[in-house]
Design a protein around this motif. Sequence first.
Motif, PDB file in Angstrom:
ATOM      1  N   ARG A   1       0.153  -9.440   9.006  1.00 30.99           N
ATOM      2  CA  ARG A   1       0.465  -9.118   7.614  1.00 30.99           C
ATOM      3  C   ARG A   1       0.041  -7.664   7.408  1.00 30.99           C
ATOM      4  N   ALA A   2       0.986  -6.764   7.592  1.00 35.18           N
ATOM      5  CA  ALA A   2       0.705  -5.334   7.557  1.00 35.18           C
ATOM      6  C   ALA A   2       1.094  -4.743   6.206  1.00 35.18           C
ATOM      7  N   THR A   3       0.190  -3.948   5.651  1.00 36.01           N
ATOM      8  CA  THR A   3       0.389  -3.334   4.339  1.00 36.01           C
ATOM      9  C   THR A   3       0.502  -1.822   4.489  1.00 36.01           C
ATOM     10  N   PRO A   4       1.623  -1.231   4.137  1.00 35.47           N
ATOM     11  CA  PRO A   4       1.729   0.225   4.216  1.00 35.47           C
ATOM     12  C   PRO A   4       1.140   0.897   2.977  1.00 35.47           C
ATOM     13  N   HIS A   5       0.524   2.045   3.181  1.00 35.54           N
ATOM     14  CA  HIS A   5       0.132   2.904   2.063  1.00 35.54           C
ATOM     15  C   HIS A   5       1.371   3.679   1.631  1.00 35.54           C
TER      16      HIS A   5
ATOM     17  N   VAL B   1      13.111   2.617   0.697  1.00 36.81           N
ATOM     18  CA  VAL B   1      11.885   2.191   1.375  1.00 36.81           C
ATOM     19  C   VAL B   1      11.571   0.737   1.038  1.00 36.81           C
ATOM     20  N   ALA B   2      11.690   0.377  -0.240  1.00 36.12           N
ATOM     21  CA  ALA B   2      11.397  -0.998  -0.648  1.00 36.12           C
ATOM     22  C   ALA B   2      12.332  -1.982   0.058  1.00 36.12           C
ATOM     23  N   ASP B   3      13.619  -1.659   0.120  1.00 31.36           N
ATOM     24  CA  ASP B   3      14.574  -2.538   0.796  1.00 31.36           C
ATOM     25  C   ASP B   3      14.268  -2.629   2.288  1.00 31.36           C
ATOM     26  N   ARG B   4      13.909  -1.510   2.888  1.00 34.29           N
ATOM     27  CA  ARG B   4      13.573  -1.491   4.320  1.00 34.29           C
ATOM     28  C   ARG B   4      12.372  -2.391   4.607  1.00 34.29           C
ATOM     29  N   LEU B   5      11.358  -2.281   3.790  1.00 35.76           N
ATOM     30  CA  LEU B   5      10.165  -3.103   3.989  1.00 35.76           C
ATOM     31  C   LEU B   5      10.455  -4.579   3.761  1.00 35.76           C
TER      32      LEU B   5
ATOM     33  N   VAL C   1       7.907  -7.453   5.133  1.00 37.01           N
ATOM     34  CA  VAL C   1       6.652  -6.940   4.574  1.00 37.01           C
ATOM     35  C   VAL C   1       6.503  -7.454   3.147  1.00 37.01           C
ATOM     36  N   THR C   2       5.344  -8.018   2.831  1.00 33.50           N
ATOM     37  CA  THR C   2       5.140  -8.616   1.509  1.00 33.50           C
ATOM     38  C   THR C   2       4.050  -7.935   0.694  1.00 33.50           C
ATOM     39  N   SER C   3       3.399  -6.907   1.266  1.00 41.20           N
ATOM     40  CA  SER C   3       2.250  -6.297   0.608  1.00 41.20           C
ATOM     41  C   SER C   3       2.328  -4.781   0.725  1.00 41.20           C
ATOM     42  N   ILE C   4       2.008  -4.074  -0.365  1.00 46.51           N
ATOM     43  CA  ILE C   4       1.973  -2.614  -0.352  1.00 46.51           C
ATOM     44  C   ILE C   4       0.718  -2.129  -1.076  1.00 46.51           C
ATOM     45  N   PHE C   5       0.285  -0.931  -0.725  1.00 43.80           N
ATOM     46  CA  PHE C   5      -0.843  -0.268  -1.380  1.00 43.80           C
ATOM     47  C   PHE C   5      -0.323   1.048  -1.929  1.00 43.80           C
TER      48      PHE C   5
ATOM     49  N   SER D   1       8.775   2.947 -10.989  1.00 41.05           N
ATOM     50  CA  SER D   1      10.067   2.983 -10.314  1.00 41.05           C
ATOM     51  C   SER D   1      10.363   1.656  -9.629  1.00 41.05           C
ATOM     52  N   LEU D   2       9.375   1.098  -8.951  1.00 43.37           N
ATOM     53  CA  LEU D   2       9.557  -0.192  -8.294  1.00 43.37           C
ATOM     54  C   LEU D   2       9.930  -1.275  -9.292  1.00 43.37           C
ATOM     55  N   GLU D   3       9.265  -1.276 -10.441  1.00 45.41           N
ATOM     56  CA  GLU D   3       9.534  -2.324 -11.439  1.00 45.41           C
ATOM     57  C   GLU D   3      10.892  -2.126 -12.098  1.00 45.41           C
ATOM     58  N   ARG D   4      11.247  -0.877 -12.403  1.00 45.44           N
ATOM     59  CA  ARG D   4      12.555  -0.610 -13.016  1.00 45.44           C
ATOM     60  C   ARG D   4      13.679  -1.130 -12.138  1.00 45.44           C
ATOM     61  N   GLN D   5      13.494  -1.005 -10.841  1.00 44.26           N
ATOM     62  CA  GLN D   5      14.552  -1.376  -9.907  1.00 44.26           C
ATOM     63  C   GLN D   5      14.462  -2.829  -9.440  1.00 44.26           C
ATOM     64  N   GLY D   6      13.454  -3.545  -9.943  1.00 46.20           N
ATOM     65  CA  GLY D   6      13.327  -4.945  -9.579  1.00 46.20           C
ATOM     66  C   GLY D   6      12.876  -5.172  -8.150  1.00 46.20           C
ATOM     67  N   ARG D   7      12.260  -4.142  -7.546  1.00 45.72           N
ATOM     68  CA  ARG D   7      11.724  -4.298  -6.187  1.00 45.72           C
ATOM     69  C   ARG D   7      10.320  -4.857  -6.295  1.00 45.72           C
ATOM     70  N   ARG D   8      10.133  -6.074  -5.854  1.00 49.72           N
ATOM     71  CA  ARG D   8       8.852  -6.745  -6.044  1.00 49.72           C
ATOM     72  C   ARG D   8       8.260  -7.178  -4.699  1.00 49.72           C
ATOM     73  N   PHE D   9       6.942  -7.076  -4.616  1.00 48.21           N
ATOM     74  CA  PHE D   9       6.209  -7.504  -3.435  1.00 48.21           C
ATOM     75  C   PHE D   9       5.168  -8.526  -3.857  1.00 48.21           C
ATOM     76  N   GLU D  10       4.829  -9.395  -2.944  1.00 53.52           N
ATOM     77  CA  GLU D  10       3.860 -10.457  -3.230  1.00 53.52           C
ATOM     78  C   GLU D  10       2.509  -9.872  -3.640  1.00 53.52           C
ATOM     79  N   THR D  11       2.083  -8.816  -2.962  1.00 53.50           N
ATOM     80  CA  THR D  11       0.811  -8.172  -3.266  1.00 53.50           C
ATOM     81  C   THR D  11       1.028  -6.680  -3.457  1.00 53.50           C
ATOM     82  N   VAL D  12       0.565  -6.173  -4.596  1.00 52.47           N
ATOM     83  CA  VAL D  12       0.593  -4.738  -4.880  1.00 52.47           C
ATOM     84  C   VAL D  12      -0.828  -4.314  -5.222  1.00 52.47           C
ATOM     85  N   SER D  13      -1.403  -3.491  -4.375  1.00 50.96           N
ATOM     86  CA  SER D  13      -2.773  -3.028  -4.607  1.00 50.96           C
ATOM     87  C   SER D  13      -2.774  -1.566  -5.039  1.00 50.96           C
ATOM     88  N   ILE D  14      -3.786  -1.207  -5.804  1.00 54.15           N
ATOM     89  CA  ILE D  14      -3.961   0.169  -6.263  1.00 54.15           C
ATOM     90  C   ILE D  14      -5.378   0.621  -5.913  1.00 54.15           C
ATOM     91  N   GLY D  15      -5.637   1.904  -6.052  1.00 51.70           N
ATOM     92  CA  GLY D  15      -6.918   2.462  -5.647  1.00 51.70           C
ATOM     93  C   GLY D  15      -7.926   2.561  -6.773  1.00 51.70           C
TER      94      GLY D  15
END
Length: 263
Positions: A46-50, A65-69, A74-78, A100-114
Amino acid sequence: MPFAKTEGLVLEHVPTEVPLSITVTEAKGLEPTLALTERLTQQGYRATPHLAARLFTGDQQVAEVADRLTEAGVTSIFVIGGDAPEPAGEFTDARGLLDSLERQGRRFETVSIGGYPEGHAKIDDATLSEALRAKAPHANGLITQACFDAKVLGAWAADVARDGISLPIKVGLPGPVNRQKLIRISAGLGLGQSARFLAKQQNMVWRFLLPGAYDPMKLVKKLGAVTARTPTHIAGLHLFTFNEVAGAERWRQRLLTATREGH
């Protein structure tokens, strides 16, 4: 870190049940991070890209990028702002990329922030707090920058909780990294002469370079004692390996053993 030998080190030393995070830097750009994330995901991790907002040119690249992942499983992004002095496009901070991700409806199971328990070299504390409040509704996890003071970490996490932010917090913890290797990796990333990197990470750098100055196990024990007394949403650790993968995994196993044995 997405170096040439990283994938081999992970496959050799890290069980697939251990979630992984792949960093991104201004020097190398997004592609090495995305490619390594795809390959490790194909290997069962379960790999998460920054994803650094300041490296994106705009909505179209975000969608690509979202479509590629997503296609790679890939289900998780940071999502971070990034340290590029000039943004490649319209996004100047993490909030812009999250929007931008939300406007376009690109959703991931886990979204982390810093999160920044010790502040940021170029952003004042009030602005950091305001940004965290703005980003929190778009995320379901929070990962801190490296911090070596358990009391500071506990106080910061308590402040975040009192501010009404209930995201589970993973404390960024440097693993047992060889000092010489840290210097080599920093140079390889183009960070060796970077005033921005040194300004933001000087606490971490000096902790590593001073003999006997850092022991991750000591910090974990102190953090456990502090958080036992203070209501926080600290939920675990996020280990910075600096590609010292074998040593990090051995240390993680020792920590698990110590925890099971009540130490």
